[in-house]
Design a protein around this motif. Structure first.
Motif, PDB file in Angstrom:
ATOM      1  N   MET A   1     -32.641  42.475   6.074  1.00  0.00           N
ATOM      2  CA  MET A   1     -33.664  43.620   6.245  1.00  0.00           C
ATOM      3  C   MET A   1     -34.098  43.838   7.433  1.00  0.00           C
ATOM      4  SD  MET A   1     -36.170  42.288   3.113  1.00  0.00           S
ATOM      5  CE  MET A   1     -37.411  43.610   3.131  1.00  0.00           C
ATOM      6  N   ALA A   2     -33.913  43.026   8.579  1.00  0.00           N
ATOM      7  CA  ALA A   2     -34.321  43.408   9.760  1.00  0.00           C
ATOM      8  C   ALA A   2     -33.359  44.244  10.314  1.00  0.00           C
ATOM      9  CB  ALA A   2     -34.643  41.987  10.749  1.00  0.00           C
ATOM     10  N   LEU A   3     -32.165  44.136   9.999  1.00  0.00           N
ATOM     11  CA  LEU A   3     -30.975  45.085  10.269  1.00  0.00           C
ATOM     12  C   LEU A   3     -31.090  46.490  10.018  1.00  0.00           C
ATOM     13  CD1 LEU A   3     -28.761  43.800  12.063  1.00  0.00           C
ATOM     14  CD2 LEU A   3     -27.102  43.879  10.307  1.00  0.00           C
ATOM     15  N   LEU A   4     -31.405  46.379   8.644  1.00  0.00           N
ATOM     16  CA  LEU A   4     -31.238  47.672   7.873  1.00  0.00           C
ATOM     17  C   LEU A   4     -32.694  48.560   7.972  1.00  0.00           C
ATOM     18  CD1 LEU A   4     -29.965  46.421   4.095  1.00  0.00           C
ATOM     19  CD2 LEU A   4     -28.746  47.679   6.277  1.00  0.00           C
ATOM     20  N   LEU A   5     -33.715  48.116   8.221  1.00  0.00           N
ATOM     21  CA  LEU A   5     -35.065  48.843   8.463  1.00  0.00           C
ATOM     22  C   LEU A   5     -34.851  49.697   9.676  1.00  0.00           C
ATOM     23  CD1 LEU A   5     -37.655  49.279   7.177  1.00  0.00           C
ATOM     24  CD2 LEU A   5     -38.559  47.471   8.854  1.00  0.00           C
ATOM     25  N   PRO A   6     -34.466  49.396  11.097  1.00  0.00           N
ATOM     26  CA  PRO A   6     -34.318  50.303  11.842  1.00  0.00           C
ATOM     27  C   PRO A   6     -33.378  51.330  11.545  1.00  0.00           C
ATOM     28  CG  PRO A   6     -34.084  47.982  12.819  1.00  0.00           C
ATOM     29  CD  PRO A   6     -33.929  47.954  11.353  1.00  0.00           C
TER      30      PRO A   6
ATOM     31  N   SER B   1     -28.654  62.890   6.770  1.00  0.00           N
ATOM     32  CA  SER B   1     -29.443  61.769   7.319  1.00  0.00           C
ATOM     33  C   SER B   1     -30.519  61.430   6.387  1.00  0.00           C
ATOM     34  CB  SER B   1     -30.151  62.269   8.547  1.00  0.00           C
ATOM     35  OG  SER B   1     -29.313  62.627   9.780  1.00  0.00           O
ATOM     36  N   PHE B   2     -31.309  62.320   5.574  1.00  0.00           N
ATOM     37  CA  PHE B   2     -32.280  62.094   4.601  1.00  0.00           C
ATOM     38  C   PHE B   2     -31.456  61.303   3.577  1.00  0.00           C
ATOM     39  CE2 PHE B   2     -34.799  65.664   6.215  1.00  0.00           C
ATOM     40  CZ  PHE B   2     -35.633  64.891   6.785  1.00  0.00           C
ATOM     41  N   ALA B   3     -30.166  61.902   2.927  1.00  0.00           N
ATOM     42  CA  ALA B   3     -29.471  60.993   1.958  1.00  0.00           C
ATOM     43  C   ALA B   3     -29.066  59.304   2.264  1.00  0.00           C
ATOM     44  CB  ALA B   3     -28.199  61.684   1.672  1.00  0.00           C
ATOM     45  N   VAL B   4     -28.759  59.183   3.514  1.00  0.00           N
ATOM     46  CA  VAL B   4     -28.551  57.990   3.999  1.00  0.00           C
ATOM     47  C   VAL B   4     -30.072  57.075   4.012  1.00  0.00           C
ATOM     48  CG1 VAL B   4     -27.824  56.468   6.111  1.00  0.00           C
ATOM     49  CG2 VAL B   4     -26.565  58.491   5.349  1.00  0.00           C
ATOM     50  N   THR B   5     -30.956  58.034   4.604  1.00  0.00           N
ATOM     51  CA  THR B   5     -32.441  57.178   4.447  1.00  0.00           C
ATOM     52  C   THR B   5     -32.830  56.583   2.984  1.00  0.00           C
ATOM     53  OG1 THR B   5     -33.110  58.645   6.407  1.00  0.00           O
ATOM     54  CG2 THR B   5     -34.809  57.461   5.104  1.00  0.00           C
ATOM     55  N   VAL B   6     -32.630  57.631   2.062  1.00  0.00           N
ATOM     56  CA  VAL B   6     -32.840  57.302   0.778  1.00  0.00           C
ATOM     57  C   VAL B   6     -32.025  55.939   0.227  1.00  0.00           C
ATOM     58  CG1 VAL B   6     -32.639  58.134  -1.628  1.00  0.00           C
ATOM     59  CG2 VAL B   6     -33.680  59.551   0.128  1.00  0.00           C
ATOM     60  N   LEU B   7     -30.763  56.269   0.593  1.00  0.00           N
ATOM     61  CA  LEU B   7     -30.004  55.036   0.269  1.00  0.00           C
ATOM     62  C   LEU B   7     -30.339  53.693   0.998  1.00  0.00           C
ATOM     63  CD1 LEU B   7     -27.051  54.672  -1.093  1.00  0.00           C
ATOM     64  CD2 LEU B   7     -26.045  54.676   0.985  1.00  0.00           C
ATOM     65  N   LEU B   8     -30.743  53.676   2.216  1.00  0.00           N
ATOM     66  CA  LEU B   8     -31.018  52.588   2.833  1.00  0.00           C
ATOM     67  C   LEU B   8     -32.621  52.112   2.445  1.00  0.00           C
ATOM     68  CD1 LEU B   8     -30.224  53.315   6.412  1.00  0.00           C
ATOM     69  CD2 LEU B   8     -29.248  51.513   5.238  1.00  0.00           C
ATOM     70  N   VAL B   9     -33.642  53.032   1.986  1.00  0.00           N
ATOM     71  CA  VAL B   9     -34.568  52.695   1.439  1.00  0.00           C
ATOM     72  C   VAL B   9     -34.592  51.933   0.133  1.00  0.00           C
ATOM     73  CG1 VAL B   9     -36.773  53.645   0.554  1.00  0.00           C
ATOM     74  CG2 VAL B   9     -35.999  54.349   2.766  1.00  0.00           C
ATOM     75  N   ARG B  10     -33.664  52.233  -0.720  1.00  0.00           N
ATOM     76  CA  ARG B  10     -33.261  51.792  -2.030  1.00  0.00           C
ATOM     77  C   ARG B  10     -32.854  50.547  -1.869  1.00  0.00           C
ATOM     78  NH1 ARG B  10     -30.342  56.001  -5.890  1.00  0.00           N
ATOM     79  NH2 ARG B  10     -30.493  54.136  -7.294  1.00  0.00           N
ATOM     80  N   GLY B  11     -31.968  50.195  -0.990  1.00  0.00           N
ATOM     81  CA  GLY B  11     -31.095  48.992  -0.647  1.00  0.00           C
ATOM     82  C   GLY B  11     -32.161  48.117   0.015  1.00  0.00           C
ATOM     83  N   LEU B  12     -33.506  48.456   0.777  1.00  0.00           N
ATOM     84  CA  LEU B  12     -34.366  47.556   1.301  1.00  0.00           C
ATOM     85  C   LEU B  12     -35.340  47.179   0.313  1.00  0.00           C
ATOM     86  CD1 LEU B  12     -34.948  49.607   4.737  1.00  0.00           C
ATOM     87  CD2 LEU B  12     -34.384  46.962   4.469  1.00  0.00           C
ATOM     88  N   LYS B  13     -35.436  48.292  -0.868  1.00  0.00           N
ATOM     89  CA  LYS B  13     -36.402  47.824  -1.790  1.00  0.00           C
ATOM     90  C   LYS B  13     -36.075  46.627  -2.750  1.00  0.00           C
ATOM     91  CE  LYS B  13     -39.139  49.651  -5.779  1.00  0.00           C
ATOM     92  NZ  LYS B  13     -38.827  48.560  -6.375  1.00  0.00           N
ATOM     93  N   ARG B  14     -34.534  46.824  -2.943  1.00  0.00           N
ATOM     94  CA  ARG B  14     -33.993  45.648  -3.806  1.00  0.00           C
ATOM     95  C   ARG B  14     -33.979  44.478  -3.089  1.00  0.00           C
ATOM     96  NH1 ARG B  14     -27.857  46.006  -6.158  1.00  0.00           N
ATOM     97  NH2 ARG B  14     -27.617  43.825  -6.382  1.00  0.00           N
ATOM     98  N   LEU B  15     -34.016  44.468  -1.611  1.00  0.00           N
ATOM     99  CA  LEU B  15     -33.836  43.072  -1.078  1.00  0.00           C
ATOM    100  C   LEU B  15     -35.477  42.585  -0.903  1.00  0.00           C
ATOM    101  CD1 LEU B  15     -31.699  44.023   2.162  1.00  0.00           C
ATOM    102  CD2 LEU B  15     -30.835  42.218   0.023  1.00  0.00           C
ATOM    103  N   ASN B  16     -36.229  43.369  -0.973  1.00  0.00           N
ATOM    104  CA  ASN B  16     -37.545  43.341  -0.805  1.00  0.00           C
ATOM    105  C   ASN B  16     -38.063  42.522  -2.138  1.00  0.00           C
ATOM    106  OD1 ASN B  16     -40.032  42.808   0.985  1.00  0.00           O
ATOM    107  ND2 ASN B  16     -41.000  44.690  -0.184  1.00  0.00           N
TER     108      ASN B  16
END
Lengths: 107, 180
Positions: free
Chosen positions: B115-120, B151-166
């Motif tokens: 998560m620390a790698l994906l959040l930034p 950029s927004f599409a990538v952000t949404v993808l990363l947020v979904r990934g981060l949510k899954r990890l969280n």
């Protein structure tokens, strides 16, 4: 350094018990499994993390001088022995208190 | 016989990736090497190997990374590949169980590292999106608007990934209150 702040994890307790004799990583894994009657199987990453932290705390030390961690053996220090004995007393207290209360409950 | 398969997994799908590699091993295709989205397999006995992967705190090429890999190998496993900070191991099942993270504390630490790698990356993409959107609207530039949408599409993808990890981390933390 080296003081005990709370309950040790099962893995750390068994690793310290194992390292009353010099042992390398894989030897520790096998010994812990044997000591626990096959119940506790240490994961490689968990063991590595525990060994690193215990070395930092001065509970164990590495015996071999060369850098090859495949051959590196570890052993408990005097601080490690104190930590282990303190944990043994804590576990004994847990079991004795449990026994007293449960025996009363069973009457 | 060797076989190369190209397949993509996102960083938050590491458990799915590991499961797929173990399914392959169960069918007699043991992982031989791993590179970016490319996996090489060799024939083996079905179920001969167990496969594990994880993201290291340090680069696999650093001294700490090398020491860790050597240590895992000392437990009977084989190091078969690395992709950025991710490392892949296989171990013959006859040599015993193969786990890298056996307790909640190390599993949680592993998830936090990813998560620390994906959040930034997520935060960076969000601001790049805002920046491009402002420029795009201000200068009436379609390219900037398109970049901001990406950029927004990538952000949404990363947020979904981060949510899954969280979500996974929260489940483990609840367990950790009761069990090691």
């Amino acid at each position: 350094m080296g003081t005990i702040n709370g309950a040790l994890t099962e893995a750390v307790y068994y690793i310290l018990l194992s390292l009353l004799q010099p042992m390398h990583g894989y030897g520790i894994m096998q010994n812990v499994e044997k000591l626990s009657g096959g119940r506790l199987r240490l994961a490689a990453g968990t063991l590595y993390g525990a060994i690193s932290t215990m070395q930092e705390k001065g509970w164990i030390f590495a015996l071999s001088a060369d850098g090859d961690s495949r051959k590196k053996e570890y052993m408990i220090t005097d601080t490690g022995r104190e930590v282990l004995r303190a944990e043994y007393r804590r576990l004994k207290e847990l079991v004795e208190n449990g026994r007293a209360v449960l025996e009363e409950d069973a009457k | 016989m060797r076989q190369v398969i190209r397949k993509w997994f996102w960083a938050w799908e590491f458990d799915k990736e590991e499961q797929w590699l173990n399914d392959m091993a169960a069918q007699g295709k043991a992982l031989l090497s791993a590179r970016y989205a490319t996996y090489e397999f060799e024939d083996s006995q079905p179920g001969e190997y167990a496969i594990r992967l994880e993201m290291l705190e340090n680069s696999p090429d650093s001294q700490e990374g090398q020491q860790y890999i050597e240590f895992v190998e000392s437990t009977g496993a084989e190091f078969v590949g690395k992709v950025m900070k991710w490392v892949y191991f296989r171990k013959k099942k006859e040599l015993g169980d193969f786990e890298l993270h056996g307790d909640n504390a190390t599993r949680i630490k592993h998830l936090k590292g990813i998560m620390a790698l994906l959040l930034p990356l997520g935060v960076m993409n969000f601001f790049i999106g805002i920046y491009n959107l402002c420029i795009g609207i201000g200068l009436n530039s379609a390219i900037n608007v398109l970049c901001s949408v990406l950029s927004f599409a990538v952000t949404v993808l990363l947020v979904r990934g981060l949510k899954r990890l969280n979500d996974k981390k929260i489940r483990l933390e609840k367990d950790a209150q009761l069990f090691e």
